[in-house]
Design an enzyme around this catalytic site. Structure first.
Site, short mmCIF file in Angstrom:
data_model
loop_
_atom_site.label_atom_id
_atom_site.label_comp_id
_atom_site.label_asym_id
_atom_site.label_seq_id
_atom_site.Cartn_x
_atom_site.Cartn_y
_atom_site.Cartn_z
N PHE A 1 61.07 38.33 48.20
CA PHE A 1 60.00 37.60 47.52
C PHE A 1 58.88 38.60 47.22
CE2 PHE A 1 56.23 34.81 47.45
CZ PHE A 1 56.66 33.87 46.53
N ASP B 1 61.93 37.55 57.75
CA ASP B 1 61.22 36.48 57.05
C ASP B 1 62.15 35.26 57.04
OD1 ASP B 1 60.24 34.68 55.12
OD2 ASP B 1 59.29 36.29 53.98
N TYR C 1 55.95 24.75 55.47
CA TYR C 1 55.82 23.69 54.46
C TYR C 1 57.11 23.44 53.68
CZ TYR C 1 54.51 27.96 51.85
OH TYR C 1 54.46 29.22 51.33
N LYS C 2 58.17 24.17 54.00
CA LYS C 2 59.45 23.94 53.34
C LYS C 2 60.29 22.98 54.18
CE LYS C 2 59.65 28.29 50.70
NZ LYS C 2 58.26 28.74 50.86
N ARG D 1 67.09 25.98 40.73
CA ARG D 1 67.23 25.95 42.19
C ARG D 1 67.21 24.50 42.68
NH1 ARG D 1 63.33 29.38 45.83
NH2 ARG D 1 62.00 27.65 45.20
#
Length: 418
Positions: free
Chosen positions: A146, A215, A240-241, A389
């Protein structure tokens, strides 16, 4: 479409819909859906922002009205605000395979990546096996990471006098050497959903005398991680995922117990001081995971996250992983049945050992396709230049929704020029 072909297509969809009903009927996690605030939208974007757990609004109201409104500053002690970062860290720990006392919650993922990576370089130099004159001066970073992780790795390299070396995860073992100080890797690739081999890559980094930072943003809450089991040094992850903590909810930092007494954070703050209220000019780090703290924690988001984690009561990560694989398998099966061959290309590995909890499909008009999908009540997301996605959160996504998503995708693709 000819009449026989049309009949065959209808029969195939009916068969898939019937299969979805049977799978939902035998789903041991199906009852968890009632613990979320949901509607008739097929929500397949939990890999960006998890759905709202139903217990969160009441908890937030209590924090605002009673704890802040009535107790006010007394809430730091009477309300447990001061100990929240470690308490909530211990709640997350079993979800990533860690014993208590190794995770602290607070700050953003980006801040924690920086703390972990610079700390890893400093730890590597303390225990350098190369001997005098062979100081480790190289950071290896996942070349497909990322973007923010890459930016932070470059900054950490400048700060520590290291050379930054971007390497594809599969090539990491061959890139390691006596100069390697630290390696920053993603457990799951955010674009493709590819799951990287954490155990073997961690072992390879350790064999080279370096430290590894993982990560976990796209794996925490979606699949077993095994931080303690595999001897991971440091790890970070967002909440938050798949952990459903809410927009911008605080991230977490894991520091293996055996490293905590030597972990030297590049961002020391009064919250991580051994005597935080002593207000001393000289910094003395606290013991344990508390060293990962910096400044005053974001209590509103922190306690919303704590309430959100209640959905994990009685849930095993193994059960979540089993359903995740079943959901993604079924989605690929339905897409294969409904979508004309060649219209999309799956870039997510088919092998279970290499798949996270998302499916990424490539098509040239992906941005327009996703826009139309969202208009029709199927929410995924689009990543440049051509990737659709779809994230599958097993606690609230069902098989009938998966079948519907694939069917709507096929209809949308049929109406959208390739």
């Amino acid at each position: 479409m000819s009449e026989p072909a049309e009949k065959a297509a209808k029969a195939a969809k009916a068969a898939k819909a019937e299969k979805a009903q049977k799978l939902d009927a035998s789903d041991e996690l199906a009852g968890k859906r009632a613990e979320f605030v949901l509607d008739d939208v097929v929500y397949l974007d939990g890999n960006s922002l998890g759905a709202l757990p139903a217990a969160v609004p009441g908890q937030v109201e209590d924090v605002v009205r009673r704890q802040w409104g009535e107790l006010r500053i007394r809430s730091w002690t009477e309300g447990g605000w001061w100990t929240a970062p470690e308490r909530i860290g211990d709640r997350i720990a079993p979800l990533v395979g860690a014993a208590a006392g190794q995770i602290v919650v607070g700050d953003s993922t980006s801040v924690n990546v920086f703390k972990a990576l610079v700390g890893a370089v400093r730890l590597a130099r303390l225990t350098d096996r190369g001997g005098p004159g062979r100081e480790r001066d190289e950071i290896v970073v996942d070349a497909t990471t990322f973007p923010t992780d890459g930016y932070l790795a470059a900054s950490a390299a400048r700060m520590t006098g290291c050379t930054l070396r971007p390497v594809a995860p599969s090539d990491v073992p061959g890139a390691l050497g006596e100069r390697t100080a630290a390696v920053l890797l993603n457990h799951v690739d955010y674009r493709t959903g590819r799951l990287h081999d954490l155990p073997s890559l961690t072992a390879a980094v350790h064999a080279a005398g370096a430290l590894v930072v993982w990560d976990l943003c796209h794996s925490a809450g979606a699949l077993p991680v095994g931080l303690d089991e595999h001897g991971v040094d440091l790890a970070v992850g967002c909440t938050y995922k798949y952990l459903n903590g809410g927009p911008g909810s605080p991230a977490f930092l894991y520091v293996r117990a055996g490293l905590q007494d030597r972990f030297d954070s590049p961002l020391p703050g009064w919250n991580s001081h051994a005597e935080p209220f002593g207000m001393r000019a000289d910094y003395a780090p606290a013991e344990g995971a508390v060293r990962g703290r910096v400044g005053t924690p974001d209590i509103l988001s922190m306690l919303a996250l704590e309430a959100a984690l209640g959905v994990w009561d009685g849930v095993s990560v193994d059960a979540v992983r089993a359903k995740s694989l079943a959901l993604t398998d079924f989605f690929l099966e339905c897409v294969g049945e409904y979508v004309p061959e060649g219209r999309v290309e799956c870039v997510t590995p088919r092998a279970h050992a290499e798949r996270g909890s998302q499916i990424a499909l490539r098509c040239p008009d992906a941005g327009e396709v996703m826009r139309r999908l969202i208009e029709r009540g199927v929410v995924g997301d689009f990543r440049q230049p051509d990737v659709l996605r779809f994230g599958f959160t097993p606690l609230y996504v069902g098989f009938a929704e998966v079948e519907r998503a694939a069917r709507v995708l096929a209809e949308t693709l049929a109406e959208t020029p390739a």
